[in-house]
Scaffold this active site. Structure first.
Site, PDB file in Angstrom:
ATOM      1  N   HIS A 180       0.831  -1.206   0.000  1.00  0.00           N
ATOM      2  CA  HIS A 180       0.000   0.000   0.000  1.00  0.00           C
ATOM      3  C   HIS A 180       0.867   1.258   0.000  1.00  0.00           C
ATOM      4  O   HIS A 180       1.851   1.342   0.726  1.00  0.00           O
ATOM      5  CB  HIS A 180      -0.870   0.054   1.259  1.00  0.00           C
ATOM      6  CG  HIS A 180      -2.021  -0.895   1.273  1.00  0.00           C
ATOM      7  ND1 HIS A 180      -1.874  -2.246   1.470  1.00  0.00           N
ATOM      8  CD2 HIS A 180      -3.360  -0.675   1.137  1.00  0.00           C
ATOM      9  CE1 HIS A 180      -3.070  -2.821   1.459  1.00  0.00           C
ATOM     10  NE2 HIS A 180      -3.983  -1.892   1.245  1.00  0.00           N
ATOM     11  N   ASN A 219       7.865  -4.207   3.426  1.00  0.00           N
ATOM     12  CA  ASN A 219       6.444  -3.889   3.581  1.00  0.00           C
ATOM     13  C   ASN A 219       5.975  -4.104   5.018  1.00  0.00           C
ATOM     14  O   ASN A 219       5.333  -3.242   5.618  1.00  0.00           O
ATOM     15  CB  ASN A 219       5.631  -4.758   2.614  1.00  0.00           C
ATOM     16  CG  ASN A 219       4.173  -4.345   2.541  1.00  0.00           C
ATOM     17  OD1 ASN A 219       3.742  -3.383   3.170  1.00  0.00           O
ATOM     18  ND2 ASN A 219       3.405  -5.072   1.759  1.00  0.00           N
TER      19      ASN A 219
END
Length: 368
Positions: A140, A171
């Site tokens: 994201h 991440n």
């Protein structure tokens, strides 16, 4: 079902011609961020405004069938906006605004699914199949955790237009810790604006020449960035006369350990703009006194013990059996981190719930 090839999706897509216009409508008509708006006029309107009063016949013929469209217009969502790179199938930039009220609420990511953005023409969209088995995670840019206030806002962060191929450890680790620091800023600043995105930076060969190369994944050739950037702008309050706090950071798209401090990845806004080809916060008056966020605030990320304890506490909610729950505690202790009172209280509560459920299931099984 196997994913369609890019060529077949290009041929079959009924939205191929209309998709360009659909994206422009989203960019112009969406509702959302009000404090800082990054709008670009649709290409057709810009071209019209750029014409001279007495347009020549040659100019009229030149644009008779329109100019090429890149699909880079601003697309707006409930709590983020972005510009999409149709060639690389990743965002160019993603802007979000967070506050103390937005990071709390009942929205839960377990109800969200990664999926193509309906505003992006299917010929230019990444698919989940591009990521699965690629060795890269779906990272994201505007994180789900910044949108606890709205299920819709959180679900929109799972559009693949907000996602880039990201190193798994980066991440879940260092990038996650940066996102947590941004949320922590809302305890000291009423408004925090964040722009995040991918970079593909040049590297120097042994012979001194500079080149840009990057891996692509999946049938749609989704570009894997070499680096990720994040620009943070924080305001104490709308009424405050205190200078705004600003920081720009560039981190490599790889695993980063706990020894690296956030300030080590700080760059000047000017340098990041040269790297990215973007102008950040164009309505910001840079002649005003703007302070370095790492001087005004700590720029300190969670350390190993705090972060490990945080992740372990989150895993309590995901445990679906007593055995799985016990493994969470075992793993925490094996890492050398002692559980705190908050962890233990959550653990005991979950343990009671799971034991009661297992007893009930056992009774039902006997009755049947």
């Amino acid at each position: 079902m196997a994913a369609k090839s890019f060529a077949s999706r290009l041929r079959d897509s009924r939205r191929f011609l209309n998709g360009f216009l659909a994206g422009a409508v989203v960019g112009a008509a969406g509702a959302g961020l009000t404090a800082l708006q990054f709008f670009r006029r649709p290409d057709a309107e810009s071209a019209k405004l750029a014409r001279q009063p007495h347009e020549s016949a040659e100019e009229a013929v030149l644009e008779q069938f329109g100019f090429p469209l890149a699909g880079t217009e601003t697309r707006r969502y409930t709590n983020h906006a972005l510009s999409y790179d149709q060639a690389k199938r990743v965002p160019r930039w993603v802007l979000e605004h967070i506050s103390k009220d937005k990071i709390i609420g009942d929205a839960d990511r377990k109800h969200c699914k990664f999926k193509p953005d309906p505003s992006v023409p299917s010929a230019f969209s990444a698919l989940n199949e591009d990521y699965i088995g690629s060795g890269w995670s779906r990272g994201h840019m505007a994180p789900a955790g910044n949108n606890k206030f709205s299920s819709e806002a959180m679900a929109e962060t799972f559009y693949l237009s907000n996602i880039v191929p990201q190193n798994f450890d980066n991440n879940s680790g260092y990038w996650n810790r940066i996102e947590m620091y941004c949320r922590e800023l809302t305890e000291r600043f009423e408004d925090v604006w964040i722009v995040s995105g991918p970079l593909t930076l040049p590297h120097t060969r042994n012979d001194g020449t500079k080149t840009v190369s990057y891996q692509v994944i999946g049938e749609d050739n989704v570009a894997v960035p070499s680096h990720l950037y994040k620009v943070i702008l924080a305001r104490r309050s709308p009424e405050s006369t205190e200078p705004l706090a600003l920081g720009a950071f560039v981190v490599p798209n790889k695993a980063i350990g706990f020894q690296s401090q956030l300030s080590e990845f700080q760059v000047s806004l000017h340098d990041l703009e040269k790297m990215s080809g973007l102008v950040f916060f164009p309505r910001l008056d840079r002649s005003r006194d703007i302070r370095n966020i790492c001087s005004v605030d700590t720029c300190k990320l969670l350390g190993f013990q705090e972060f490990t304890l945080y992740l372990s506490t989150r895993k309590i909610d995901g445990a679906r059996s007593v055995a799985r729950l016990e493994k969470v505690l075992e793993a925490l202790k094996s890492s050398g981190v002692e559980p705190d009172d908050y962890f233990l209280s959550r653990y005991e509560k979950k343990l009671e719930e799971l034991k009661a459920k297992e007893q009930k299931d056992a009774q039902l099984e006997k009755q049947s």
